[in-house]
Design a protein around this motif. Sequence first.
Motif, PDB file in Angstrom:
ATOM      1  N   ILE A  82       3.748 -11.042  -7.525  1.00 16.92           N
ATOM      2  CA  ILE A  82       4.334 -10.512  -5.848  1.00 16.92           C
ATOM      3  C   ILE A  82       5.264  -9.507  -6.260  1.00 16.92           C
ATOM      4  O   ILE A  82       6.222  -9.887  -7.041  1.00 16.92           O
ATOM      5  CB  ILE A  82       4.615 -11.073  -4.992  1.00 16.92           C
ATOM      6  N   GLY A  83       4.858  -8.059  -6.443  1.00 22.42           N
ATOM      7  CA  GLY A  83       5.840  -6.933  -6.954  1.00 22.42           C
ATOM      8  C   GLY A  83       7.319  -7.047  -5.788  1.00 22.42           C
ATOM      9  O   GLY A  83       7.192  -7.248  -4.938  1.00 22.42           O
ATOM     10  N   GLY A  84       8.339  -6.635  -6.625  1.00 22.27           N
ATOM     11  CA  GLY A  84       9.777  -6.645  -5.795  1.00 22.27           C
ATOM     12  C   GLY A  84       9.516  -5.136  -4.870  1.00 22.27           C
ATOM     13  O   GLY A  84      10.837  -6.063  -4.351  1.00 22.27           O
ATOM     14  N   GLY A  85       8.141  -4.520  -4.980  1.00 22.42           N
ATOM     15  CA  GLY A  85       9.015  -3.734  -3.517  1.00 22.42           C
ATOM     16  C   GLY A  85       8.532  -5.034  -2.311  1.00 22.42           C
ATOM     17  O   GLY A  85       8.618  -4.298  -0.741  1.00 22.42           O
ATOM     18  N   ALA A 101      -3.867  -5.058  -6.210  1.00 22.95           N
ATOM     19  CA  ALA A 101      -3.979  -4.732  -4.882  1.00 22.95           C
ATOM     20  C   ALA A 101      -2.816  -4.542  -4.320  1.00 22.95           C
ATOM     21  O   ALA A 101      -1.919  -5.016  -4.651  1.00 22.95           O
ATOM     22  CB  ALA A 101      -4.682  -5.766  -4.488  1.00 22.95           C
ATOM     23  N   PHE A 102      -2.832  -3.695  -2.771  1.00 24.81           N
ATOM     24  CA  PHE A 102      -2.311  -3.139  -2.289  1.00 24.81           C
ATOM     25  C   PHE A 102      -2.150  -3.664  -0.868  1.00 24.81           C
ATOM     26  O   PHE A 102      -3.529  -4.569  -0.041  1.00 24.81           O
ATOM     27  CB  PHE A 102      -1.967  -1.686  -1.987  1.00 24.81           C
ATOM     28  N   VAL A 103      -0.972  -4.087  -0.432  1.00 26.25           N
ATOM     29  CA  VAL A 103      -1.226  -4.933   1.212  1.00 26.25           C
ATOM     30  C   VAL A 103      -0.429  -4.455   2.039  1.00 26.25           C
ATOM     31  O   VAL A 103       0.118  -3.385   1.952  1.00 26.25           O
ATOM     32  CB  VAL A 103      -1.271  -6.369   1.494  1.00 26.25           C
ATOM     33  N   SER A 104      -0.719  -4.171   3.465  1.00 30.58           N
ATOM     34  CA  SER A 104      -0.207  -4.244   4.339  1.00 30.58           C
ATOM     35  C   SER A 104       1.199  -4.317   4.212  1.00 30.58           C
ATOM     36  O   SER A 104       1.088  -5.844   4.182  1.00 30.58           O
ATOM     37  CB  SER A 104      -1.030  -3.966   5.252  1.00 30.58           C
ATOM     38  N   LEU A 105       2.344  -3.490   5.226  1.00 33.38           N
ATOM     39  CA  LEU A 105       3.160  -4.168   5.697  1.00 33.38           C
ATOM     40  C   LEU A 105       3.552  -5.493   6.764  1.00 33.38           C
ATOM     41  O   LEU A 105       4.358  -5.904   7.051  1.00 33.38           O
ATOM     42  CB  LEU A 105       4.749  -2.805   6.323  1.00 33.38           C
ATOM     43  N   THR A 127       0.047  -1.008   0.113  1.00 30.39           N
ATOM     44  CA  THR A 127      -0.321  -0.345   0.078  1.00 30.39           C
ATOM     45  C   THR A 127       0.898   0.932  -0.160  1.00 30.39           C
ATOM     46  O   THR A 127       1.919   1.271   0.791  1.00 30.39           O
ATOM     47  CB  THR A 127      -1.002   0.096   1.315  1.00 30.39           C
ATOM     48  N   PRO A 128       0.799   2.040  -0.806  1.00 31.98           N
ATOM     49  CA  PRO A 128       1.430   3.462  -0.734  1.00 31.98           C
ATOM     50  C   PRO A 128       1.508   4.228   0.379  1.00 31.98           C
ATOM     51  O   PRO A 128       2.787   4.575   0.500  1.00 31.98           O
ATOM     52  CB  PRO A 128       1.026   4.358  -2.519  1.00 31.98           C
ATOM     53  N   ASP A 129       0.590   3.855   1.206  1.00 30.02           N
ATOM     54  CA  ASP A 129       0.589   5.236   2.450  1.00 30.02           C
ATOM     55  C   ASP A 129       1.654   4.196   2.846  1.00 30.02           C
ATOM     56  O   ASP A 129       2.295   4.328   4.580  1.00 30.02           O
ATOM     57  CB  ASP A 129      -0.135   5.078   3.313  1.00 30.02           C
ATOM     58  N   GLU A 159      -6.429  -9.334   4.129  1.00 27.67           N
ATOM     59  CA  GLU A 159      -6.522  -8.316   3.375  1.00 27.67           C
ATOM     60  C   GLU A 159      -6.456  -9.431   1.469  1.00 27.67           C
ATOM     61  O   GLU A 159      -7.085  -9.408   1.139  1.00 27.67           O
ATOM     62  CB  GLU A 159      -5.455  -7.432   2.588  1.00 27.67           C
ATOM     63  N   LEU A 160      -5.618 -10.722   2.097  1.00 24.71           N
ATOM     64  CA  LEU A 160      -5.578 -11.331   0.822  1.00 24.71           C
ATOM     65  C   LEU A 160      -6.535 -12.242   0.785  1.00 24.71           C
ATOM     66  O   LEU A 160      -6.926 -12.396  -0.219  1.00 24.71           O
ATOM     67  CB  LEU A 160      -4.079 -12.284   1.368  1.00 24.71           C
ATOM     68  N   ARG A 161      -6.910 -12.769   2.086  1.00 28.55           N
ATOM     69  CA  ARG A 161      -8.382 -13.988   2.325  1.00 28.55           C
ATOM     70  C   ARG A 161      -9.663 -13.107   1.700  1.00 28.55           C
ATOM     71  O   ARG A 161     -10.083 -13.673   1.383  1.00 28.55           O
ATOM     72  CB  ARG A 161      -8.433 -14.532   3.605  1.00 28.55           C
ATOM     73  N   ARG A 162      -9.384 -12.034   1.678  1.00 26.75           N
ATOM     74  CA  ARG A 162     -10.832 -11.260   1.354  1.00 26.75           C
ATOM     75  C   ARG A 162     -10.422 -10.778  -0.088  1.00 26.75           C
ATOM     76  O   ARG A 162     -11.753 -11.185  -0.512  1.00 26.75           O
ATOM     77  CB  ARG A 162     -11.227  -9.786   2.166  1.00 26.75           C
ATOM     78  N   LEU A 163      -9.500 -10.762  -0.504  1.00 27.78           N
ATOM     79  CA  LEU A 163      -9.130 -10.943  -1.826  1.00 27.78           C
ATOM     80  C   LEU A 163      -9.939 -11.822  -2.767  1.00 27.78           C
ATOM     81  O   LEU A 163     -10.501 -12.063  -3.529  1.00 27.78           O
ATOM     82  CB  LEU A 163      -7.996 -10.586  -2.285  1.00 27.78           C
TER      83      LEU A 163
END
Length: 139
Positions: A89-92, A62-66, A22-24, A74-78
Amino acid sequence: MSHKNSQVKPPINQRVLALGITPDALTPDDFPPGVSTLDDLIAMRKRSWAELQATGIDGESAFVSLDPDEAEAELRRLFDGRSFGVALIGGGIKNVPAYTVLFERIVNVLIDVQPGIRLSFSSHPTNVPEALQRWLNRS
């Protein structure tokens, strides 16, 4: 490189899930090379997703929390009522040593909620389409 000659079965369907943090939750230290601001990163992610959609690829970004527990929820909801053949799965997530536990949790939750899912990994927002095509081209 591709998975064209792999003996691994192709994805169960052509729907993709592209995951990032998640960007924030990000700081400038987390940005990929060549990205200097959060606005640049968000714009790059949007362009990458638009590129995918322009090729006819169906799915969600989609974006996930750290926090691994929050990311799992979040993934289970998705996946509630939805199916994805490939998760990117992104490099970040995978490239930052401090996020190893998060990365492990994401991989294992994806396998748990969608047996047979294929996992794809990008190293930068600009190579997301290429990373996904490695598995989608197997179908």
